[in-house]
Design a protein around this motif. Structure first.
Motif, PDB file in Angstrom:
ATOM      1  N   TYR A   1       0.832  -1.209   0.000  1.00 35.22           N
ATOM      2  CA  TYR A   1       0.000   0.000   0.000  1.00 35.22           C
ATOM      3  C   TYR A   1       0.865   1.257   0.000  1.00 35.22           C
ATOM      4  N   ILE A   2       1.844   1.290   0.885  1.00 35.93           N
ATOM      5  CA  ILE A   2       2.695   2.480   0.976  1.00 35.93           C
ATOM      6  C   ILE A   2       3.493   2.672  -0.308  1.00 35.93           C
ATOM      7  N   LYS A   3       4.036   1.601  -0.843  1.00 34.82           N
ATOM      8  CA  LYS A   3       4.801   1.697  -2.090  1.00 34.82           C
ATOM      9  C   LYS A   3       3.934   2.174  -3.250  1.00 34.82           C
ATOM     10  N   SER A   4       2.643   1.819  -3.211  1.00 34.87           N
ATOM     11  CA  SER A   4       1.749   2.226  -4.304  1.00 34.87           C
ATOM     12  C   SER A   4       1.579   3.740  -4.361  1.00 34.87           C
ATOM     13  N   LEU A   5       1.820   4.429  -3.240  1.00 35.48           N
ATOM     14  CA  LEU A   5       1.627   5.876  -3.176  1.00 35.48           C
ATOM     15  C   LEU A   5       2.757   6.639  -3.853  1.00 35.48           C
ATOM     16  N   GLU A   6       3.705   5.924  -4.435  1.00 35.65           N
ATOM     17  CA  GLU A   6       4.723   6.582  -5.252  1.00 35.65           C
ATOM     18  C   GLU A   6       4.106   7.119  -6.541  1.00 35.65           C
ATOM     19  N   LEU A   7       2.986   6.496  -6.968  1.00 37.01           N
ATOM     20  CA  LEU A   7       2.314   6.903  -8.199  1.00 37.01           C
ATOM     21  C   LEU A   7       1.211   7.919  -7.923  1.00 37.01           C
ATOM     22  N   LYS A   8       1.153   8.938  -8.765  1.00 32.60           N
ATOM     23  CA  LYS A   8       0.181  10.017  -8.591  1.00 32.60           C
ATOM     24  C   LYS A   8      -1.254   9.502  -8.634  1.00 32.60           C
ATOM     25  N   LYS A   9      -1.547   8.568  -9.529  1.00 36.48           N
ATOM     26  CA  LYS A   9      -2.919   8.067  -9.651  1.00 36.48           C
ATOM     27  C   LYS A   9      -3.377   7.394  -8.363  1.00 36.48           C
ATOM     28  N   ASN A  10      -2.451   6.723  -7.691  1.00 36.80           N
ATOM     29  CA  ASN A  10      -2.796   6.067  -6.424  1.00 36.80           C
ATOM     30  C   ASN A  10      -2.932   7.087  -5.295  1.00 36.80           C
ATOM     31  N   ARG A  11      -2.078   8.105  -5.306  1.00 39.25           N
ATOM     32  CA  ARG A  11      -2.202   9.170  -4.304  1.00 39.25           C
ATOM     33  C   ARG A  11      -3.544   9.884  -4.457  1.00 39.25           C
ATOM     34  N   ASN A  12      -3.948  10.111  -5.694  1.00 39.34           N
ATOM     35  CA  ASN A  12      -5.237  10.772  -5.936  1.00 39.34           C
ATOM     36  C   ASN A  12      -6.393   9.894  -5.488  1.00 39.34           C
ATOM     37  N   ARG A  13      -6.305   8.601  -5.765  1.00 33.89           N
ATOM     38  CA  ARG A  13      -7.383   7.687  -5.388  1.00 33.89           C
ATOM     39  C   ARG A  13      -7.504   7.574  -3.878  1.00 33.89           C
ATOM     40  N   GLU A  14      -6.384   7.439  -3.202  1.00 35.08           N
ATOM     41  CA  GLU A  14      -6.384   7.260  -1.755  1.00 35.08           C
ATOM     42  C   GLU A  14      -6.441   8.579  -0.991  1.00 35.08           C
TER      43      GLU A  14
ATOM     44  N   GLN B   1      15.343   7.353   7.262  1.00 33.28           N
ATOM     45  CA  GLN B   1      15.662   8.140   8.452  1.00 33.28           C
ATOM     46  C   GLN B   1      14.637   7.933   9.574  1.00 33.28           C
ATOM     47  N   GLN B   2      14.630   6.772  10.158  1.00 38.49           N
ATOM     48  CA  GLN B   2      13.888   6.452  11.389  1.00 38.49           C
ATOM     49  C   GLN B   2      12.374   6.384  11.252  1.00 38.49           C
ATOM     50  N   VAL B   3      11.779   7.228  10.402  1.00 36.06           N
ATOM     51  CA  VAL B   3      10.318   7.278  10.384  1.00 36.06           C
ATOM     52  C   VAL B   3       9.788   7.586   8.986  1.00 36.06           C
ATOM     53  N   LEU B   4       8.669   6.950   8.689  1.00 35.99           N
ATOM     54  CA  LEU B   4       7.899   7.207   7.462  1.00 35.99           C
ATOM     55  C   LEU B   4       6.440   7.291   7.883  1.00 35.99           C
ATOM     56  N   ALA B   5       5.696   8.200   7.264  1.00 33.24           N
ATOM     57  CA  ALA B   5       4.285   8.325   7.632  1.00 33.24           C
ATOM     58  C   ALA B   5       3.429   8.594   6.403  1.00 33.24           C
ATOM     59  N   VAL B   6       2.205   8.128   6.463  1.00 34.76           N
ATOM     60  CA  VAL B   6       1.205   8.393   5.419  1.00 34.76           C
ATOM     61  C   VAL B   6       0.222   9.423   5.977  1.00 34.76           C
ATOM     62  N   PHE B   7       0.073  10.526   5.249  1.00 34.47           N
ATOM     63  CA  PHE B   7      -0.814  11.608   5.669  1.00 34.47           C
ATOM     64  C   PHE B   7      -1.942  11.802   4.662  1.00 34.47           C
ATOM     65  N   PRO B   8      -3.072  12.344   5.096  1.00 36.61           N
ATOM     66  CA  PRO B   8      -4.129  12.704   4.142  1.00 36.61           C
ATOM     67  C   PRO B   8      -3.706  13.920   3.330  1.00 36.61           C
ATOM     68  N   LYS B   9      -4.038  13.931   2.055  1.00 37.58           N
ATOM     69  CA  LYS B   9      -3.738  15.101   1.222  1.00 37.58           C
ATOM     70  C   LYS B   9      -4.493  16.320   1.744  1.00 37.58           C
ATOM     71  N   ILE B  10      -3.869  17.463   1.622  1.00 42.74           N
ATOM     72  CA  ILE B  10      -4.460  18.717   2.085  1.00 42.74           C
ATOM     73  C   ILE B  10      -5.172  19.378   0.909  1.00 42.74           C
ATOM     74  N   GLU B  11      -6.450  19.640   1.073  1.00 44.01           N
ATOM     75  CA  GLU B  11      -7.216  20.273   0.007  1.00 44.01           C
ATOM     76  C   GLU B  11      -7.185  21.798   0.209  1.00 44.01           C
ATOM     77  N   ASN B  12      -6.320  22.474  -0.541  1.00 47.18           N
ATOM     78  CA  ASN B  12      -6.155  23.920  -0.409  1.00 47.18           C
ATOM     79  C   ASN B  12      -6.997  24.674  -1.432  1.00 47.18           C
ATOM     80  N   ILE B  13      -7.450  25.857  -1.048  1.00 43.98           N
ATOM     81  CA  ILE B  13      -8.203  26.737  -1.946  1.00 43.98           C
ATOM     82  C   ILE B  13      -7.637  28.150  -1.816  1.00 43.98           C
ATOM     83  N   VAL B  14      -7.369  28.790  -2.951  1.00 43.52           N
ATOM     84  CA  VAL B  14      -6.944  30.185  -2.966  1.00 43.52           C
ATOM     85  C   VAL B  14      -7.863  30.943  -3.923  1.00 43.52           C
ATOM     86  N   ILE B  15      -8.490  31.997  -3.424  1.00 42.28           N
ATOM     87  CA  ILE B  15      -9.411  32.800  -4.236  1.00 42.28           C
ATOM     88  C   ILE B  15      -8.670  34.021  -4.765  1.00 42.28           C
TER      89      ILE B  15
END
Length: 258
Positions: free
Chosen positions: A9-22, A84-98
Protein backbone atom coordinates in the motif's frame (compact mmCIF):
# COMPACT_ATOMS: atom_id res chain seq x y z
CA UNK A 1 6.64 -5.79 12.20
CA UNK A 2 5.08 -4.50 8.99
CA UNK A 3 2.89 -6.70 6.80
CA UNK A 4 3.33 -7.27 3.07
CA UNK A 5 -0.03 -5.63 2.53
CA UNK A 6 1.07 -2.45 4.27
CA UNK A 7 4.35 -2.39 2.33
CA UNK A 8 2.45 -2.77 -0.94
CA UNK A 9 0.00 0.00 0.00
CA UNK A 10 2.70 2.48 0.98
CA UNK A 11 4.80 1.70 -2.09
CA UNK A 12 1.75 2.23 -4.30
CA UNK A 13 1.63 5.88 -3.18
CA UNK A 14 4.72 6.58 -5.25
CA UNK A 15 2.31 6.90 -8.20
CA UNK A 16 0.18 10.02 -8.59
CA UNK A 17 -2.92 8.07 -9.65
CA UNK A 18 -2.80 6.07 -6.42
CA UNK A 19 -2.20 9.17 -4.30
CA UNK A 20 -5.24 10.77 -5.94
CA UNK A 21 -7.38 7.69 -5.39
CA UNK A 22 -6.38 7.26 -1.76
CA UNK A 23 -6.17 11.03 -1.09
CA UNK A 24 -2.91 10.30 0.74
CA UNK A 25 0.84 10.86 0.44
CA UNK A 26 4.07 9.69 2.05
CA UNK A 27 6.50 11.79 4.11
CA UNK A 28 9.83 10.58 5.47
CA UNK A 29 12.39 11.61 8.03
CA UNK A 30 12.10 13.15 11.52
CA UNK A 31 11.98 16.78 10.32
CA UNK A 32 9.32 16.40 7.61
CA UNK A 33 7.14 14.00 9.58
CA UNK A 34 7.32 16.05 12.78
CA UNK A 35 6.36 19.29 11.00
CA UNK A 36 3.37 17.58 9.40
CA UNK A 37 2.32 15.97 12.69
CA UNK A 38 2.13 19.47 14.17
CA UNK A 39 -0.62 20.17 11.61
CA UNK A 40 -2.56 16.91 11.42
CA UNK A 41 -2.52 13.26 12.53
CA UNK A 42 -0.96 10.69 10.22
CA UNK A 43 -2.98 7.78 8.92
CA UNK A 44 -0.01 5.42 9.30
CA UNK A 45 3.31 5.85 11.12
CA UNK A 46 6.09 3.37 10.38
CA UNK A 47 9.05 4.01 12.67
CA UNK A 48 11.91 2.53 14.63
CA UNK A 49 11.57 1.90 18.35
CA UNK A 50 13.95 4.79 19.06
CA UNK A 51 11.85 7.33 17.14
CA UNK A 52 8.60 6.12 18.69
CA UNK A 53 9.99 6.34 22.23
CA UNK A 54 11.42 9.83 21.64
CA UNK A 55 8.24 11.20 20.05
CA UNK A 56 5.43 9.88 22.26
CA UNK A 57 3.84 13.33 22.48
CA UNK A 58 3.68 13.73 18.68
CA UNK A 59 1.29 10.91 17.83
CA UNK A 60 -1.80 9.23 19.20
CA UNK A 61 -2.45 5.54 18.59
CA UNK A 62 -6.19 6.20 18.53
CA UNK A 63 -5.72 8.51 15.53
CA UNK A 64 -2.88 6.77 13.69
CA UNK A 65 -1.93 3.21 12.87
CA UNK A 66 1.51 2.92 14.46
CA UNK A 67 3.88 0.19 13.23
CA UNK A 68 7.23 -0.40 14.95
CA UNK A 69 9.90 -1.68 12.57
CA UNK A 70 13.59 -2.50 12.47
CA UNK A 71 15.99 -0.50 10.30
CA UNK A 72 15.93 -3.33 7.75
CA UNK A 73 12.12 -3.35 7.59
CA UNK A 74 12.08 0.45 7.17
CA UNK A 75 14.39 0.12 4.17
CA UNK A 76 11.88 -2.20 2.51
CA UNK A 77 9.11 0.39 2.57
CA UNK A 78 11.13 3.61 2.21
CA UNK A 79 11.55 5.64 -0.98
CA UNK A 80 14.89 6.99 0.27
CA UNK A 81 18.31 5.49 -0.35
CA UNK A 82 19.08 6.04 3.33
CA UNK A 83 15.85 5.86 5.42
CA UNK A 84 15.66 8.14 8.45
CA UNK A 85 13.89 6.45 11.39
CA UNK A 86 10.32 7.28 10.38
CA UNK A 87 7.90 7.21 7.46
CA UNK A 88 4.29 8.33 7.63
CA UNK A 89 1.21 8.39 5.42
CA UNK A 90 -0.81 11.61 5.67
CA UNK A 91 -4.13 12.70 4.14
CA UNK A 92 -3.74 15.10 1.22
CA UNK A 93 -4.46 18.72 2.08
CA UNK A 94 -7.22 20.27 0.01
CA UNK A 95 -6.15 23.92 -0.41
CA UNK A 96 -8.20 26.74 -1.95
CA UNK A 97 -6.94 30.19 -2.97
CA UNK A 98 -9.41 32.80 -4.24
CA UNK A 99 -7.66 35.21 -6.65
CA UNK A 100 -10.10 38.06 -6.00
CA UNK A 101 -9.04 38.10 -2.34
CA UNK A 102 -5.28 38.42 -2.92
CA UNK A 103 -4.97 42.13 -2.23
CA UNK A 104 -2.07 42.27 0.24
CA UNK A 105 -0.18 39.05 -0.47
CA UNK A 106 3.10 38.27 -2.18
CA UNK A 107 2.36 35.05 -4.07
CA UNK A 108 4.37 32.71 -6.30
CA UNK A 109 2.96 31.18 -9.50
CA UNK A 110 4.72 28.25 -11.20
CA UNK A 111 4.22 27.72 -14.92
CA UNK A 112 4.95 24.04 -15.66
CA UNK A 113 7.89 23.60 -13.26
CA UNK A 114 8.37 19.89 -13.82
CA UNK A 115 11.36 18.79 -11.76
CA UNK A 116 10.27 17.48 -8.32
CA UNK A 117 13.47 18.69 -6.69
CA UNK A 118 12.93 22.21 -8.04
CA UNK A 119 9.34 22.31 -6.82
CA UNK A 120 10.25 21.09 -3.36
CA UNK A 121 13.08 23.60 -3.10
CA UNK A 122 10.82 26.45 -4.25
CA UNK A 123 8.28 25.55 -1.53
CA UNK A 124 11.11 25.63 1.02
CA UNK A 125 12.27 29.03 -0.34
CA UNK A 126 8.74 30.42 -0.15
CA UNK A 127 8.47 29.29 3.46
CA UNK A 128 11.78 30.97 4.34
CA UNK A 129 10.68 34.29 2.86
CA UNK A 130 7.21 34.23 4.39
CA UNK A 131 5.33 33.47 1.17
CA UNK A 132 2.47 31.20 2.16
CA UNK A 133 0.73 30.63 -1.19
CA UNK A 134 1.99 29.03 -4.40
CA UNK A 135 -0.26 28.76 -7.46
CA UNK A 136 0.74 26.00 -9.88
CA UNK A 137 -0.26 25.28 -13.45
CA UNK A 138 -1.72 21.84 -14.11
CA UNK A 139 1.57 20.88 -15.80
CA UNK A 140 3.64 21.52 -12.69
CA UNK A 141 5.03 18.54 -10.78
CA UNK A 142 2.75 17.01 -8.14
CA UNK A 143 3.39 18.53 -4.72
CA UNK A 144 2.72 15.11 -3.13
CA UNK A 145 5.39 13.30 -5.14
CA UNK A 146 7.68 11.75 -2.47
CA UNK A 147 10.69 13.58 -3.96
CA UNK A 148 8.88 16.93 -3.69
CA UNK A 149 7.74 16.26 -0.12
CA UNK A 150 11.28 15.33 0.89
CA UNK A 151 12.82 18.41 -0.79
CA UNK A 152 10.49 20.75 1.10
CA UNK A 153 12.12 19.70 4.40
CA UNK A 154 8.82 20.22 6.21
CA UNK A 155 7.79 23.46 4.50
CA UNK A 156 4.92 21.62 2.82
CA UNK A 157 3.14 21.88 6.19
CA UNK A 158 3.24 25.70 6.11
CA UNK A 159 2.86 26.65 2.43
CA UNK A 160 -0.49 26.41 0.64
CA UNK A 161 -0.03 24.90 -2.85
CA UNK A 162 -2.91 24.82 -5.34
CA UNK A 163 -3.25 23.73 -8.98
CA UNK A 164 -5.33 25.65 -11.49
CA UNK A 165 -5.42 27.26 -14.93
CA UNK A 166 -2.93 30.11 -14.49
CA UNK A 167 -4.42 32.19 -17.31
CA UNK A 168 -7.85 32.13 -15.70
CA UNK A 169 -6.38 32.70 -12.24
CA UNK A 170 -4.42 35.79 -13.27
CA UNK A 171 -7.42 37.14 -15.15
CA UNK A 172 -9.42 37.11 -11.89
CA UNK A 173 -6.78 38.91 -9.79
CA UNK A 174 -7.60 42.38 -8.44
CA UNK A 175 -6.96 44.90 -11.23
CA UNK A 176 -4.34 46.77 -9.20
CA UNK A 177 -2.30 43.68 -8.28
CA UNK A 178 1.02 43.66 -10.19
CA UNK A 179 2.12 40.50 -11.98
CA UNK A 180 5.88 39.94 -12.20
CA UNK A 181 7.91 37.56 -14.34
CA UNK A 182 11.55 37.08 -15.32
CA UNK A 183 12.71 37.76 -18.89
CA UNK A 184 16.01 38.40 -20.66
CA UNK A 185 14.63 41.75 -21.85
CA UNK A 186 13.21 42.72 -18.45
CA UNK A 187 14.17 45.55 -16.11
CA UNK A 188 17.14 44.96 -13.82
CA UNK A 189 15.62 43.67 -10.57
CA UNK A 190 18.27 45.48 -8.51
CA UNK A 191 17.20 48.83 -9.98
CA UNK A 192 13.47 48.20 -10.25
CA UNK A 193 10.99 49.46 -7.68
CA UNK A 194 9.17 46.45 -6.22
CA UNK A 195 5.87 46.25 -4.36
CA UNK A 196 4.97 44.50 -1.11
CA UNK A 197 2.20 42.53 -2.79
CA UNK A 198 1.98 40.91 -6.21
CA UNK A 199 2.13 37.66 -8.14
CA UNK A 200 5.60 36.42 -9.16
CA UNK A 201 5.47 33.99 -12.10
CA UNK A 202 8.33 31.51 -12.52
CA UNK A 203 8.58 29.56 -15.76
CA UNK A 204 9.41 26.07 -16.97
CA UNK A 205 13.00 24.84 -16.65
CA UNK A 206 13.58 24.70 -20.40
CA UNK A 207 11.07 27.07 -21.97
CA UNK A 208 10.53 29.75 -19.38
CA UNK A 209 7.12 31.41 -19.09
CA UNK A 210 4.63 30.23 -21.76
CA UNK A 211 3.79 32.65 -24.58
CA UNK A 212 0.14 33.18 -23.61
CA UNK A 213 1.11 33.86 -20.02
CA UNK A 214 3.79 36.35 -21.04
CA UNK A 215 1.09 38.67 -22.34
CA UNK A 216 -0.37 38.88 -18.83
CA UNK A 217 2.89 39.92 -17.13
CA UNK A 218 2.71 43.62 -16.23
CA UNK A 219 6.25 43.87 -14.82
CA UNK A 220 9.15 42.15 -16.58
CA UNK A 221 12.23 41.56 -14.43
CA UNK A 222 15.80 40.58 -15.27
CA UNK A 223 18.34 38.98 -12.96
CA UNK A 224 21.55 40.29 -14.58
CA UNK A 225 24.73 38.27 -14.81
CA UNK A 226 28.02 39.84 -13.69
CA UNK A 227 29.84 41.33 -15.45
CA UNK A 228 27.20 41.79 -18.11
CA UNK A 229 29.64 41.71 -21.05
CA UNK A 230 31.01 38.30 -20.03
CA UNK A 231 29.96 35.11 -21.80
CA UNK A 232 28.06 32.93 -19.35
CA UNK A 233 25.34 30.29 -19.00
CA UNK A 234 22.03 30.93 -20.76
CA UNK A 235 19.91 30.90 -17.62
CA UNK A 236 19.67 30.18 -13.91
CA UNK A 237 18.06 27.14 -12.34
CA UNK A 238 14.43 28.06 -11.61
CA UNK A 239 14.75 27.40 -7.87
CA UNK A 240 17.91 29.52 -7.65
CA UNK A 241 16.20 32.33 -9.59
CA UNK A 242 13.19 32.11 -7.26
CA UNK A 243 15.44 32.50 -4.23
CA UNK A 244 17.12 35.59 -5.68
CA UNK A 245 13.81 37.21 -6.60
CA UNK A 246 12.13 36.48 -3.25
CA UNK A 247 15.16 37.81 -1.40
CA UNK A 248 15.18 41.05 -3.39
CA UNK A 249 11.43 41.57 -2.90
CA UNK A 250 11.78 41.17 0.85
CA UNK A 251 14.94 43.30 1.02
CA UNK A 252 13.35 46.22 -0.82
CA UNK A 253 9.89 46.11 0.71
CA UNK A 254 10.67 45.12 4.29
CA UNK A 255 14.16 45.64 5.61
CA UNK A 256 14.97 48.99 4.00
CA UNK A 257 11.83 50.48 5.53
CA UNK A 258 12.78 49.45 9.10
Amino acid sequence: MISKGRIKYIKSLELKKNRNREKAFVAEGPKVVSDLLDCMPARIIVATKEWLENNLSRYNKSESEVIEVSDEELRKVSFLQHPQQVLAVFPKIENIVIPEELNNDLVLALDDVQDPGNLGTIIRIADWFGITKIICSQGTADVYNPKVVQATMGSISRVCVVYTDLLEFIDKLPSDMPVYGTFLDGDNIYEKRLTECGLIVMGNEGNGISHKLREMISNKLLIPNFPQDRATTDSLNVAVATAIICSEFRRKTSYIQL
